[in-house]
Write a protein that holds these residues in place. Structure first.
Motif, PDB file in Angstrom:
ATOM      1  N   GLN A  29       0.821  -1.217   0.000  1.00  0.00           N
ATOM      2  CA  GLN A  29       0.000   0.000   0.000  1.00  0.00           C
ATOM      3  C   GLN A  29       0.861   1.275   0.000  1.00  0.00           C
ATOM      4  O   GLN A  29       0.311   2.370  -0.064  1.00  0.00           O
ATOM      5  N   VAL A  30       2.173   1.120   0.106  1.00  0.00           N
ATOM      6  CA  VAL A  30       3.076   2.265   0.256  1.00  0.00           C
ATOM      7  C   VAL A  30       3.931   2.407  -1.001  1.00  0.00           C
ATOM      8  O   VAL A  30       4.925   1.696  -1.155  1.00  0.00           O
ATOM      9  N   PRO A  31       3.597   3.310  -1.912  1.00  0.00           N
ATOM     10  CA  PRO A  31       4.341   3.403  -3.172  1.00  0.00           C
ATOM     11  C   PRO A  31       5.754   3.965  -3.028  1.00  0.00           C
ATOM     12  O   PRO A  31       6.664   3.564  -3.743  1.00  0.00           O
ATOM     13  N   THR A  32       5.944   4.908  -2.093  1.00  0.00           N
ATOM     14  CA  THR A  32       7.252   5.532  -1.893  1.00  0.00           C
ATOM     15  C   THR A  32       7.810   5.113  -0.539  1.00  0.00           C
ATOM     16  O   THR A  32       7.150   5.285   0.482  1.00  0.00           O
ATOM     17  N   LYS A  33       9.013   4.580  -0.549  1.00  0.00           N
ATOM     18  CA  LYS A  33       9.584   4.027   0.681  1.00  0.00           C
ATOM     19  C   LYS A  33      10.851   4.792   1.061  1.00  0.00           C
ATOM     20  O   LYS A  33      11.956   4.255   1.008  1.00  0.00           O
ATOM     21  N   GLU A  34      10.632   6.047   1.454  1.00  0.00           N
ATOM     22  CA  GLU A  34      11.749   6.872   1.899  1.00  0.00           C
ATOM     23  C   GLU A  34      11.867   6.863   3.421  1.00  0.00           C
ATOM     24  O   GLU A  34      12.887   6.460   3.970  1.00  0.00           O
ATOM     25  N   LYS A  35      10.805   7.310   4.105  1.00  0.00           N
ATOM     26  CA  LYS A  35      10.871   7.444   5.563  1.00  0.00           C
ATOM     27  C   LYS A  35       9.674   6.767   6.223  1.00  0.00           C
ATOM     28  O   LYS A  35       8.536   6.933   5.788  1.00  0.00           O
ATOM     29  N   ALA A  36       9.958   6.030   7.298  1.00  0.00           N
ATOM     30  CA  ALA A  36       8.908   5.381   8.086  1.00  0.00           C
ATOM     31  C   ALA A  36       9.104   5.718   9.554  1.00  0.00           C
ATOM     32  O   ALA A  36      10.231   5.909  10.024  1.00  0.00           O
TER      33      ALA A  36
END
Length: 247
Positions: A30-37
């Motif tokens: 569900q998360v297209p951009t995986k920069e910051k979590a």
């Protein structure tokens, strides 16, 4: 947010079950951009370390310094003490926020306000928990009796949210329907005892009863139904609420 786990932080880190890959796979889809979590109320850091496999940066917070002292170090993970409802993070900062087995302790309105502030537009928030463990038709009633009646009076009132799978907690996001999941563990009787010892209600029982530990009596009841030289399958049903920040 309450801190009910500092006292048994070592047992919590050692015996708490880990979440299934299928859960992470569903969330990450569900998360297209995986920069910051941001892993909020990270505890022993198990979720933060897993997220670091996919994200460029992971911030992991908890209100318990002792919990964080037990957390697993990871190159991309930055641990810090912070309340869930008030953080030092900039606006529109995170692609994903996760809360594992801790959402029920929060001030919901204040947390949602903070989550919406630091989550990017169309960012994803995932909160989940796990229910009472299941082992066998013979053992499960003993655990239920212990859970409800022996240490039951010492659970914090917020525990009822787990039974309700967070269904009655406000969730002001564009919610995504999700399947249920399971954590399946292969445990010895010693592992089982260690897990029970990590319960906050067990600590409450001990404090109210001059240090008396209720876990050995439960293990004594379970022992004849468990081959002490073998491992046994233990199942934790996992529920998830996941949504998109639509501001």
């Amino acid at each position: 947010m309450k801190d009910l786990f500092s006292q048994q932080s070592e047992a919590y880190a050692k015996y708490r079950p880990t979440y299934p890959q299928e859960l992470y796979d569903f969330i990450l889809q569900q998360v297209p951009t995986k920069e910051k979590a941001w892993d909020c109320a990270t505890g022993n850091g198990q979720v933060a370390v897993k997220l670091a496999e996919y994200f460029e940066q992971v911030n992991a917070t908890d209100i318990s310094e002792r919990q964080l002292s037990q957390a697993t170090p990871a190159q991309k993970v930055h641990y810090e003490i912070s309340r869930a409802e008030e953080t030092p993070f900039p606006n529109d900062y995170f692609d994903l926020i996760t809360v594992a087995q801790a959402f029920h302790w929060f001030d919901f309105e204040a947390f949602h306000q903070e989550a919406k502030r630091v989550l990017k537009p169309e960012g994803v928030i995932a909160v989940w928990g796990y229910e009472l463990l299941e082992i066998s038709p013979d053992i499960d009633p003993l655990i239920l009796e212990f859970y409800e009646n022996v240490v039951g009076p010492y659970w914090a009132p917020e525990r009822h949210h787990i039974k309700e799978k967070y269904s009655r907690i406000s969730f002001p996001y564009r919610e995504i329907q999700s399947p249920d999941f399971e954590m399946v563990k292969d445990w010895t009787l010693e592992d089982l005892a260690g897990y029970f010892s990590s319960w906050s209600s067990v600590q409450g029982y001990k404090e109210a009863n001059e240090g008396e530990d209720p876990v050995p009596e439960l293990i004594k009841q379970i022992s004849p139904l468990w081959d002490v030289d073998t491992r046994q399958e233990v199942i934790f049903p996992v529920f998830l609420r996941i949504g998109i920040n639509n501001l």
